[in-house]
Design an enzyme around this catalytic site. Structure first.
Site, mmCIF file in Angstrom:
data_model
loop_
_atom_site.group_PDB
_atom_site.id
_atom_site.type_symbol
_atom_site.label_atom_id
_atom_site.label_comp_id
_atom_site.label_asym_id
_atom_site.label_seq_id
_atom_site.Cartn_x
_atom_site.Cartn_y
_atom_site.Cartn_z
ATOM 1 N N HIS A 98 0.853 -1.194 0.000
ATOM 2 C CA HIS A 98 0.000 0.000 0.000
ATOM 3 C C HIS A 98 0.888 1.243 0.000
ATOM 4 O O HIS A 98 1.951 1.257 0.622
ATOM 5 C CB HIS A 98 -0.925 -0.010 1.221
ATOM 6 C CG HIS A 98 -1.991 1.027 1.135
ATOM 7 N ND1 HIS A 98 -1.752 2.352 1.447
ATOM 8 C CD2 HIS A 98 -3.284 0.944 0.739
ATOM 9 C CE1 HIS A 98 -2.875 3.033 1.238
ATOM 10 N NE2 HIS A 98 -3.813 2.207 0.819
ATOM 11 N N GLU A 100 0.738 3.877 1.585
ATOM 12 C CA GLU A 100 1.070 4.392 2.926
ATOM 13 C C GLU A 100 2.254 3.621 3.510
ATOM 14 O O GLU A 100 3.089 4.190 4.205
ATOM 15 C CB GLU A 100 -0.169 4.295 3.831
ATOM 16 C CG GLU A 100 -1.196 5.366 3.466
ATOM 17 C CD GLU A 100 -2.640 4.957 3.690
ATOM 18 O OE1 GLU A 100 -2.889 3.993 4.431
ATOM 19 O OE2 GLU A 100 -3.522 5.613 3.099
ATOM 20 N N GLU A 170 -3.903 2.301 -7.265
ATOM 21 C CA GLU A 170 -4.324 3.380 -6.376
ATOM 22 C C GLU A 170 -3.440 4.606 -6.599
ATOM 23 O O GLU A 170 -2.350 4.700 -6.041
ATOM 24 C CB GLU A 170 -4.193 2.939 -4.911
ATOM 25 C CG GLU A 170 -5.004 1.718 -4.573
ATOM 26 C CD GLU A 170 -5.335 1.648 -3.088
ATOM 27 O OE1 GLU A 170 -6.521 1.656 -2.766
ATOM 28 O OE2 GLU A 170 -4.402 1.618 -2.264
ATOM 29 N N GLY A 176 -7.764 9.082 -0.001
ATOM 30 C CA GLY A 176 -8.193 9.859 1.159
ATOM 31 C C GLY A 176 -8.288 11.355 0.898
ATOM 32 O O GLY A 176 -8.439 12.140 1.825
ATOM 33 N N SER A 216 -10.486 7.269 -3.003
ATOM 34 C CA SER A 216 -11.727 8.041 -2.887
ATOM 35 C C SER A 216 -12.880 7.439 -3.682
ATOM 36 O O SER A 216 -13.702 8.171 -4.252
ATOM 37 C CB SER A 216 -11.488 9.503 -3.290
ATOM 38 O OG SER A 216 -10.529 10.097 -2.424
#
Ligand code: PGA
Length: 253
Positions: A98, A100, A170, A176, A216
């Site tokens: 991911h 993050e 992504e 987000g 999102s």
């Protein structure tokens, strides 16, 4: 044919009680609908809630995934959770790479590849995230960036192994932020990824691999995103924390 998948990534959110309530609500919503046979719902809670989620899932309404896994088999790695442990808890999926984790925990494509290997060795299906940051898109480098991530994270796998993998595109600038990629941007990148898979493994194999969109995604845009031929579902962050929103996406196919 490949599956339609909607996977919820709870990230580091919710207390035990809140998780319990969300799962309870999600279950009663899922009981009301009949999903197409080719659609799979996956819930990826934080580690402490995995067992509770599995109890709710009961192997019928949704599958449970982890959000991270160690690249090591076992041993003195304080704080880590191994693929072998997840397998022994009968977990079927795990998110890897991911953005993050790439950004805050410095995960490289080599580490992603090692984690994918661990998961496959223990019969879990990796959900491998790729995607460019805003600067890279502004410099029109998104296709090269994603190509490198796909090649270095996955192309050491053989044709049989790669079919166990789910890819999630992504775009980091959409995660987000409320800024979604347009349906065209998503389709264009998903087609690019499918082309890379076709060149490496052939069309038959590439056609079996689900490619999810994340960033999102919400009930109001899921239909348009999922209508694209190469968008096989979504990896959902924020909207997976509300049963009604998550259901709105699950039923968008
Ligand atoms: P978001 O997150 O839906 O909150 O943008 C998606 C993700 O990070 O998987």
């Amino acid at each position: 044919m490949r599956k339609h998948i909607v996977a919820g990534n709870w990230k580091m959110n919710l207390t035990f009680q809140e998780a319990d309530e969300l799962l309870d609500e999600l279950m009663s919503e899922l009981e009301k609908v009949e999903l197409p046979r080719d659609e799979q719902v996956i819930v990826c809670p934080p580690f402490p809630y995995i067992e509770m989620a599995s109890d709710y899932a009961n192997d019928s309404y949704f599958m449970v995934g982890a959000q991270n896994v160690s690249d090591k088999e076992e041993g003195a790695y304080t704080g880590e959770v191994s693929a072998k442990m997840l397998e022994s808890c009968e977990i079927d999926y795990c998110i890897v790479g991911h953005s993050e984790r790439r950004a805050y925990y410095h995960e490289t494509d080599a580490l992603v590849a090692a984690k994918v290997n661990q998961l496959l060795a223990h019969n879990l299906k990796p959900i491998v995230c790729v995607g460019e940051v805003l600067k890279e898109r502004e410099a029109n480098k998104q296709f090269d960036v994603v190509k490198t991530q796909v090649e270095q994270g996955l192309f050491h796998l053989n044709a049989e192994q790669i079919q166990q993998v789910i890819i999630a595109y992504e775009p980091v600038w959409a995660i987000g932020t409320g800024k979604t990629a347009t349906a065209e941007q998503a389709q264009e990148m998903h087609a690019h990824i499918r082309r890379l898979l076709t060149d490496k493994y052939g069309k038959e194999v590439a056609d079996e691999i689900s490619i999810l969109y994340g960033g999102s995604c919400k009930p109001s845009n899921a239909k348009e995103l999922f209508a694209n031929p190469d968008v096989d579902g979504g990896l959902i962050g924020g909207a997976s924390l509300k049963a009604k929103d998550f259901m709105g996406i699950i039923t968008a196919f």
